[in-house]
Write an enzyme that holds these catalytic residues in place. Structure first.
Site, PDB file in Angstrom:
ATOM      1  N   PHE A 125       1.776  -6.702  -4.873  1.00 29.42           N
ATOM      2  CA  PHE A 125       1.651  -5.779  -6.005  1.00 29.42           C
ATOM      3  C   PHE A 125       2.194  -6.450  -7.273  1.00 29.42           C
ATOM      4  CE2 PHE A 125       2.815  -2.187  -8.699  1.00 29.42           C
ATOM      5  CZ  PHE A 125       1.618  -1.474  -8.672  1.00 29.42           C
ATOM      6  N   ASP A 194       9.107  -4.360   0.418  1.00 33.26           N
ATOM      7  CA  ASP A 194       8.698  -3.276  -0.461  1.00 33.26           C
ATOM      8  C   ASP A 194       7.964  -2.260   0.421  1.00 33.26           C
ATOM      9  OD1 ASP A 194       7.396  -1.547  -2.222  1.00 33.26           O
ATOM     10  OD2 ASP A 194       6.988  -3.100  -3.703  1.00 33.26           O
ATOM     11  N   TYR A 219       7.454   8.642  -5.137  1.00 32.59           N
ATOM     12  CA  TYR A 219       6.380   9.545  -5.576  1.00 32.59           C
ATOM     13  C   TYR A 219       5.096   9.414  -4.758  1.00 32.59           C
ATOM     14  CZ  TYR A 219       5.631   5.214  -8.283  1.00 32.59           C
ATOM     15  OH  TYR A 219       5.507   3.902  -8.651  1.00 32.59           O
ATOM     16  N   LYS A 220       5.075   8.521  -3.787  1.00 31.68           N
ATOM     17  CA  LYS A 220       3.841   8.346  -3.012  1.00 31.68           C
ATOM     18  C   LYS A 220       3.887   9.258  -1.778  1.00 31.68           C
ATOM     19  CE  LYS A 220       3.401   3.538  -4.574  1.00 31.68           C
ATOM     20  NZ  LYS A 220       2.179   3.587  -5.364  1.00 31.68           N
ATOM     21  N   ARG A 364     -10.303   2.971  -3.013  1.00 26.71           N
ATOM     22  CA  ARG A 364      -9.173   3.119  -2.101  1.00 26.71           C
ATOM     23  C   ARG A 364      -8.974   4.596  -1.780  1.00 26.71           C
ATOM     24  NH1 ARG A 364      -3.077   1.546  -3.958  1.00 26.71           N
ATOM     25  NH2 ARG A 364      -3.380   3.459  -5.132  1.00 26.71           N
TER      26      ARG A 364
HETATM   27  C1  LIG Z   1       3.861  -1.923  -3.678  1.00 35.10           C
HETATM   28  C2  LIG Z   1       4.346  -1.305  -4.944  1.00 35.10           C
HETATM   29  N1  LIG Z   1       5.520  -1.670  -5.463  1.00 35.10           N
HETATM   30  C3  LIG Z   1       5.976  -1.123  -6.616  1.00 35.10           C
HETATM   31  C4  LIG Z   1       5.239  -0.186  -7.299  1.00 35.10           C
HETATM   32  C5  LIG Z   1       5.635   0.410  -8.629  1.00 35.10           C
HETATM   33  O1  LIG Z   1       6.940   0.624  -8.816  1.00 35.10           O
HETATM   34  P1  LIG Z   1       7.481   1.468 -10.058  1.00 35.10           P
HETATM   35  O2  LIG Z   1       7.793   2.818  -9.525  1.00 35.10           O
HETATM   36  O3  LIG Z   1       8.653   0.701 -10.538  1.00 35.10           O
HETATM   37  O4  LIG Z   1       6.407   1.582 -11.089  1.00 35.10           O
HETATM   38  C6  LIG Z   1       4.028   0.235  -6.770  1.00 35.10           C
HETATM   39  C7  LIG Z   1       3.246   1.251  -7.507  1.00 35.10           C
HETATM   40  O5  LIG Z   1       2.174   1.637  -7.185  1.00 35.10           O
HETATM   41  C8  LIG Z   1       3.561  -0.347  -5.580  1.00 35.10           C
HETATM   42  O6  LIG Z   1       2.379   0.012  -5.085  1.00 35.10           O
END
Ligand SMILES: Cc1ncc(COP(=O)(O)O)c(C=O)c1O
Length: 405
Positions: A125, A194, A219-220, A364
């Site tokens: 990402f 992550d 938030y996911k 997706r």
């Molecule tokens: C794998 C991954 N890491 C990090 C993030 C984003 O992190 P942040 O909440 O700091 O924007 C996302 C956002 O979609 C993501 O998919």
């Protein structure tokens, strides 16, 4: 052969079916973006209203103690720790995933002096890559970020930390946390996972797998709401010598002594930097509590079955190339390439089927098993077929790209 009646029967027998009622979902919408912004738990508005009206409104500043606001990040972190199979006392909620990546990557590099490589995976990402890049530039100590197609094969004696996203944000392909972590440790490297697309979506056993560090979004699949704070996790063995680059007052051992010199709080609490975002944390806690009620084995089984069904129904759809694994190395989403993916997704969204598009050509579909039904997958593919046969996606209003989908 799959038909709608078979899928309706699966819904009728679904042990998770009751969870759908615990979410607010708009009428006529099939929501396939819970891997990006989770749906709204029914209990969230009342809980947030209570925190606003009662805790803030009535208790005012006394609420920091009276309602435990000051420890909220630690309390909700502990609950997320249970969800991800982390050791007790190793997970907190703080900041965003990007910031937490920065904090823990810096800690990892400091813990492996003499090693200069921050190894990651091609196609990780973007924020993970950007943060790693920015950190190495800031350190100016000759560190470099290396992205490899096969990161395990690229491990060598110079790798300080291997940073991987457990479930790939595009394809949904999932790493085997235990074996990858073992390989990294054998090479003397630390591992940072992550878990943004994993927490609340797949069973996780961080402690048993020996994971060193982890970060992830609230938030996911955790349904914490837009911009919900993130979590981070540090294995107990690494906590005593943790060297964090942002040493804020709420990560201090005694913040209310207001001492001039920093002294880290014991354990992972040192990774809390500043004042917790109380309203967002209250919303996140509702999502996490809901997820803790869900039997993870049933959730995983349903998620895989939803994905299998989707991939099977799409098998004869011309022009769509699946990029998600067919087996259990898939997380909780399916994705397809199509050269006109953007316009097709816009046309789908206009018909109430909400998935998303990832450049350059990926459609997706997130599969959140707590509120998605098997028949929703059927109806999605039927709608997609309609969109393709009527060619409605060629309409000019679906062609123009917007910044955010
Ligand atoms: C794998 C991954 N890491 C990090 C993030 C984003 O992190 P942040 O909440 O700091 O924007 C996302 C956002 O979609 C993501 O998919």
């Amino acid at each position: 052969m799959i038909d709608r009646a078979t899928l309706a029967a699966l819904d009728a027998a679904d042990p998770l079916a009751g969870f759908r009622d615990r979410f607010t979902l708009p009428e006529g919408v099939i929501y396939l973006d819970g891997n990006s912004l989770g749906a709204l738990p029914r209990a969230t508005p009342a809980r947030v209203a209570e925190v606003v009206a009662q805790e803030w409104g009535q208790s005012l500043i006394r609420a920091w103690n009276a309602h435990g606001w000051i420890d909220l990040g630690v309390r909700v972190g502990e609950k997320i720790g249970r969800l991800i199979g982390a050791a007790p006392g190793s997970t907190v909620v703080a900041d965003s995933t990007s910031i937490n990546l920065f904090k823990l990557l810096a800690a990892a590099l400091t813990a492996r002096p003499g090693r200069r490589t921050l190894l990651t995976e091609t196609g990780n990402f973007p924020t993970d890559l950007y943060v790693a890049d920015g950190l190495t530039r800031l350190l100016a100590q000759g560190h470099r970020v290396r992205a490899a197609d096969n990161p395990v094969a690229a491990l060598d004696g110079d790798v300080a930390v291997l940073m991987l996203t457990h479930v790939n944000y595009r394809s949904g392909a999932m790493h085997d946390m235990a074996s990858v972590t073992r390989a990294a440790h054998a090479a003397g490297a630390l591992v940072l996972w992550d878990l943004s697309h994993s927490a609340g979506a797949v069973p996780l056993t961080l402690a048993a797998d020996g994971a060193d560090f982890a970060v992830g979004c609230g938030y996911k699949f955790l349904n914490g709401g837009p911009g919900a704070p993130a979590f981070l996790s540090v294995a107990p063995a690494l906590q005593a010598d943790l060297r964090l680059p942002i040493t804020g007052w709420l990560g201090h051992a005694a913040p209310f002594d207001f001492a001039p010199a920093y002294r880290p709080a014991p354990g992972v609490a040192a990774a809390v930097v500043g004042t917790p975002p109380v309203l967002s944390l209250a919303a996140l806690e509702v999502g996490v509590d809901l997820m803790l009620d869900a039997p993870i084995a049933a959730l995983r089984e349903k998620s895989l079955r939803l994905g299998d069904t989707f991939l099977t129904l799409m098998a004869d759809m011309p022009g769509f190339v699946p990029i998600s694994p067919r087996d259990e190395t898939r997380g909780s989403q399916v994705a397809f390439r199509h050269p006109d993916g953007y316009a097709i997704m816009q046309a789908l969204i206009a018909r109430g089927v909400i998935g998303d598009f990832r450049a350059p050509d990926i459609l997706r579909f997130g599969l959140a098993p707590l509120y998605l039904r098997y028949v929703d997958v059927w109806d999605t593919v039927v709608t997609l077929r309609e969109v393709m046969t009527t060619e409605v996606w060629r309409d000019a209003r679906f062609q123009h790209r917007q910044a955010v989908t």
